[in-house]
Design a protein around this motif. Structure first.
Motif, PDB file in Angstrom:
ATOM      1  N   THR A 104      30.410   3.118 -10.447  1.00  0.00           N
ATOM      2  CA  THR A 104      31.201   2.909  -9.351  1.00  0.00           C
ATOM      3  C   THR A 104      32.755   3.644  -9.702  1.00  0.00           C
ATOM      4  O   THR A 104      33.281   4.401  -8.951  1.00  0.00           O
ATOM      5  CB  THR A 104      31.418   1.605  -8.725  1.00  0.00           C
ATOM      6  OG1 THR A 104      30.102   1.402  -8.091  1.00  0.00           O
ATOM      7  CG2 THR A 104      32.314   1.618  -7.496  1.00  0.00           C
ATOM      8  N   GLU A 105      33.202   3.011 -10.434  1.00  0.00           N
ATOM      9  CA  GLU A 105      34.803   3.327 -11.079  1.00  0.00           C
ATOM     10  C   GLU A 105      34.782   4.912 -11.485  1.00  0.00           C
ATOM     11  O   GLU A 105      35.577   5.483 -10.992  1.00  0.00           O
ATOM     12  CB  GLU A 105      35.189   2.750 -12.278  1.00  0.00           C
ATOM     13  CG  GLU A 105      35.468   1.167 -12.092  1.00  0.00           C
ATOM     14  CD  GLU A 105      34.057   0.383 -11.782  1.00  0.00           C
ATOM     15  OE1 GLU A 105      33.123   0.573 -12.269  1.00  0.00           O
ATOM     16  OE2 GLU A 105      34.105  -0.546 -10.935  1.00  0.00           O
ATOM     17  N   ALA A 106      33.770   5.353 -12.301  1.00  0.00           N
ATOM     18  CA  ALA A 106      33.867   6.872 -12.490  1.00  0.00           C
ATOM     19  C   ALA A 106      33.616   7.677 -11.154  1.00  0.00           C
ATOM     20  O   ALA A 106      34.120   8.700 -11.142  1.00  0.00           O
ATOM     21  CB  ALA A 106      32.539   7.177 -13.346  1.00  0.00           C
ATOM     22  N   PHE A 107      32.772   7.189 -10.329  1.00  0.00           N
ATOM     23  CA  PHE A 107      32.540   7.810  -8.842  1.00  0.00           C
ATOM     24  C   PHE A 107      33.789   7.788  -8.235  1.00  0.00           C
ATOM     25  O   PHE A 107      33.899   9.050  -7.726  1.00  0.00           O
ATOM     26  CB  PHE A 107      31.344   7.024  -8.086  1.00  0.00           C
ATOM     27  CG  PHE A 107      31.317   7.532  -6.816  1.00  0.00           C
ATOM     28  CD1 PHE A 107      31.091   8.794  -6.592  1.00  0.00           C
ATOM     29  CD2 PHE A 107      31.431   6.592  -5.701  1.00  0.00           C
ATOM     30  CE1 PHE A 107      30.864   9.333  -5.374  1.00  0.00           C
ATOM     31  CE2 PHE A 107      31.125   6.866  -4.337  1.00  0.00           C
ATOM     32  CZ  PHE A 107      30.818   8.314  -3.982  1.00  0.00           C
ATOM     33  N   ILE A 108      34.533   6.907  -8.031  1.00  0.00           N
ATOM     34  CA  ILE A 108      35.845   6.914  -7.243  1.00  0.00           C
ATOM     35  C   ILE A 108      36.648   7.664  -8.175  1.00  0.00           C
ATOM     36  O   ILE A 108      37.318   8.686  -7.434  1.00  0.00           O
ATOM     37  CB  ILE A 108      36.263   5.302  -7.270  1.00  0.00           C
ATOM     38  CG1 ILE A 108      35.414   4.592  -6.307  1.00  0.00           C
ATOM     39  CG2 ILE A 108      37.887   5.246  -6.696  1.00  0.00           C
ATOM     40  CD1 ILE A 108      35.994   3.078  -6.109  1.00  0.00           C
ATOM     41  N   GLU A 109      36.787   7.938  -9.377  1.00  0.00           N
ATOM     42  CA  GLU A 109      37.823   8.585  -9.949  1.00  0.00           C
ATOM     43  C   GLU A 109      37.174  10.273  -9.696  1.00  0.00           C
ATOM     44  O   GLU A 109      38.133  11.352  -9.734  1.00  0.00           O
ATOM     45  CB  GLU A 109      37.621   8.669 -11.631  1.00  0.00           C
ATOM     46  CG  GLU A 109      38.497   9.212 -12.277  1.00  0.00           C
ATOM     47  CD  GLU A 109      38.461   8.927 -13.996  1.00  0.00           C
ATOM     48  OE1 GLU A 109      38.887   9.895 -14.632  1.00  0.00           O
ATOM     49  OE2 GLU A 109      37.945   8.148 -14.401  1.00  0.00           O
TER      50      GLU A 109
END
Length: 550
Positions: A104-109
């Motif tokens: 999720t963090e990589a997706f938001i980035e």
């Protein structure tokens, strides 16, 4: 909204985690793979579609959940830009990056990077229209897509269960509504009305066609064809077959456009339906491909594929342009791929300009836009006709000087309404073919006799990595793996009229081999020998080695 709603995205994204060990690739047909693996992709595409809309000042973007001619267990999703055309090529890489973010963090980035790189103004509105075909995995994938819309606050319109071409139509109709370029009423009713009205006008004064059999591939085209019948009334007698959209495992199974093109024979359950002298056509699972065929008086099968459709359509349009007195104002051209039968290319090139481009609708569509009237059909039956804005203006303002010119001009104007210019559309193309057959008084056999196809064969080889195969010259020459093209060339030399090329699929880990020769046995032999070369050189999966190689 001036910044991403991070918390809403995070909460919903955690409910749609990306499966580990899988890489998704946005290709010619969008994302396409096993439906059971696509939950995270659909969620992310919901957000991506909203961002694409914001990038284009709030114009409506389309999202279609379908896997077309693929087996029922597959599914996919593709985005449609505001004019009803394929997603802009530069965004394919954005879609791939967003889909493959590991967490999720990589997706938001990845979203934050996209917003900066694509200069997206988050304060703009986000509008999307979406639809799906009849696959069992569709409802769950739509739910994931809708979560993506919810996370970004997208204004979304559900187009329901419908064909890919109708979704493309809706996108263009919504975005042109109330303008001088209005494409039609932005509803399914508007689509059917537009097609049926122009079809009936084009058949005025012509003999009523004999019944045509339509194989609906047990897909969403069955639903659309039944509705279209209501609008056509008795103007075209139609017999619908393979209309079971509820029984699991029926979709595209031993029926449909891809079956007919690949197997070059009738779908088994049409054997007792078809009568000598009768013509029929097959749709694919989302009704964007069309394959015609007929039985001659002796009951022998003849396939009328995308090449034969292109020849019929292009010759008719050239004829109408000439009859309208517009041949010096309007130039007609045809776009093909390397899969086009050599005999069709020869037939067309004697009559009008022909261009060869890489496989994939986006390449054909883009090339066709360079002509005043651009006709494009892949051999697999996917295609349409594009009338440039200036040509449409010419047709609207031209003053005919004779009754014959007036008649031809009206035919051309009605063709612009009958043809779905956003994308290949099996139902629209079927009506187009029926119009031309009626005008020319052709039977299926007479149409087939425009030229004789060179015997050909298509074989696919399952490989570990399709990306190891690189091509150039409109995919006619293989540059990687090194040395393989030279071996193919040596093989081809041994066959009279021989031609063969190899290209990676845009949607699955297979390599497709196409071969032609003067005799059917030689075309088959050449195809399997080249396929054997591909297998030996590139390490095809031993468990999936076709029997003919052994």
């Amino acid at each position: 909204m001036t910044e991403l709603p991070i918390q809403a995205i995070k909460t919903l994204s955690d409910a749609h985690p990306k499966p580990t060990g899988l890489t998704f690739q946005y290709g010619t047909a969008g994302f396409r793979t096993l439906g059971s693996t696509l939950d995270s992709v659909l969620f992310r595409v919901g957000i991506l579609a909203g961002l694409r809309s914001k990038r284009l000042d709030g114009r409506t973007i389309g999202v279609m959940v379908t896997a077309s001619h693929n087996p029922e267990q597959d599914n996919g999703v593709k985005l449609v830009d505001p004019r009803g055309e394929m997603l802009e090529a530069s965004w394919e890489a954005h879609a791939t990056a967003v889909a493959n973010a590991a967490s999720t963090e990589a997706f938001i980035e990845a979203l934050s990077n996209l917003i900066v790189n694509a200069k997206i103004d988050l304060s703009k509105p986000a509008r999307v229209v979406y639809a799906r075909d009849t696959r069992p995995s569709g409802p769950a994938l739509i739910a994931a897509l809708e979560d993506g819309f919810k996370a970004l606050g997208v204004e979304a319109r559900d187009g329901g269960v419908t064909t890919t071409p109708i979704l493309h139509y809706l996108v263009k109709a919504i975005n042109t509504k109330g303008t001088k370029d209005s494409y039609g009423e932005d509803s399914e009713d508007g689509y059917y009305t537009k097609l049926a009205t122009s079809f009936k006008k084009l058949l005025v004064g012509k003999a009523k066609p004999d019944p045509v059999v339509i194989d609906c591939a047990n897909g969403v085209g069955a639903k659309a064809a039944e509705k279209l019948l209501e609008y056509l009334g008795d103007s075209l007698p139609i017999i619908l077959e393979n209309t079971d959209i509820t029984t699991r495992g029926k979709l595209n199974d031993s029926c449909g456009a891809d079956f007919v093109k690949t197997m070059q024979k009738l779908p088994p359950n049409l054997v007792d339906v078809m009568k000598p002298g009768q013509r029929a056509c097959s749709l694919d699972g989302d009704a964007d491909r069309l394959m015609y065929y007929c039985l001659d008086e002796r009951g022998a099968f003849h396939m009328l594929d995308g090449d034969k459709i292109a020849a019929l359509v292009a010759a008719f349009i050239v004829e109408q342009v000439k009859l309208a007195g517009l041949e010096s104002d309007i130039k007609v051209g045809v776009v093909q791929t390397a899969y086009a039968n050599g005999a069709s290319t020869k037939y067309l090139a004697e009559r009008l300009p022909v261009k060869c481009v890489p496989t994939g609708v986006k390449h054909l569509h883009h090339a066709a836009e360079h002509y005043d009237i651009g006709v494009y059909f892949e051999a697999n039956g996917h295609g349409t006709v594009l009338f440039s804005p200036s040509t449409q203006q010419t047709l609207a303002t031209h003053e005919p000087s004779t009754p014959a010119q007036s008649t031809a001009l009206n035919h051309l104007l009605n063709l612009t309404q009958l043809i779905n210019q956003t994308v290949g559309d099996a139902l629209s193309d079927m009506l187009l073919v029926e119009v031309i057959l009626a005008h020319k008084s052709y039977s299926g056999v007479e149409w087939n006799s425009l030229y004789a196809d060179l015997p050909n064969r298509l074989v696919k080889v399952v490989v570990a990595d399709r990306n190891a195969f690189k091509t150039e010259n409109a995919e006619r020459i293989l540059v990687s793996p090194p040395g393989l093209q030279a071996k193919i060339n040596e093989l081809v030399k041994r066959y009279e009229g021989g031609r063969s090329f190899v290209r990676p699929s845009g949607t699955e880990d297979v390599v497709r081999v196409y071969a032609e020769a003067l005799l059917k046995t030689q075309a088959d032999e050449l195809a399997f020998r080249v396929a054997g070369l591909v297998y030996d050189e590139a390490g095809g999966d031993p468990a999936k080695r076709p029997k003919e190689f052994i």
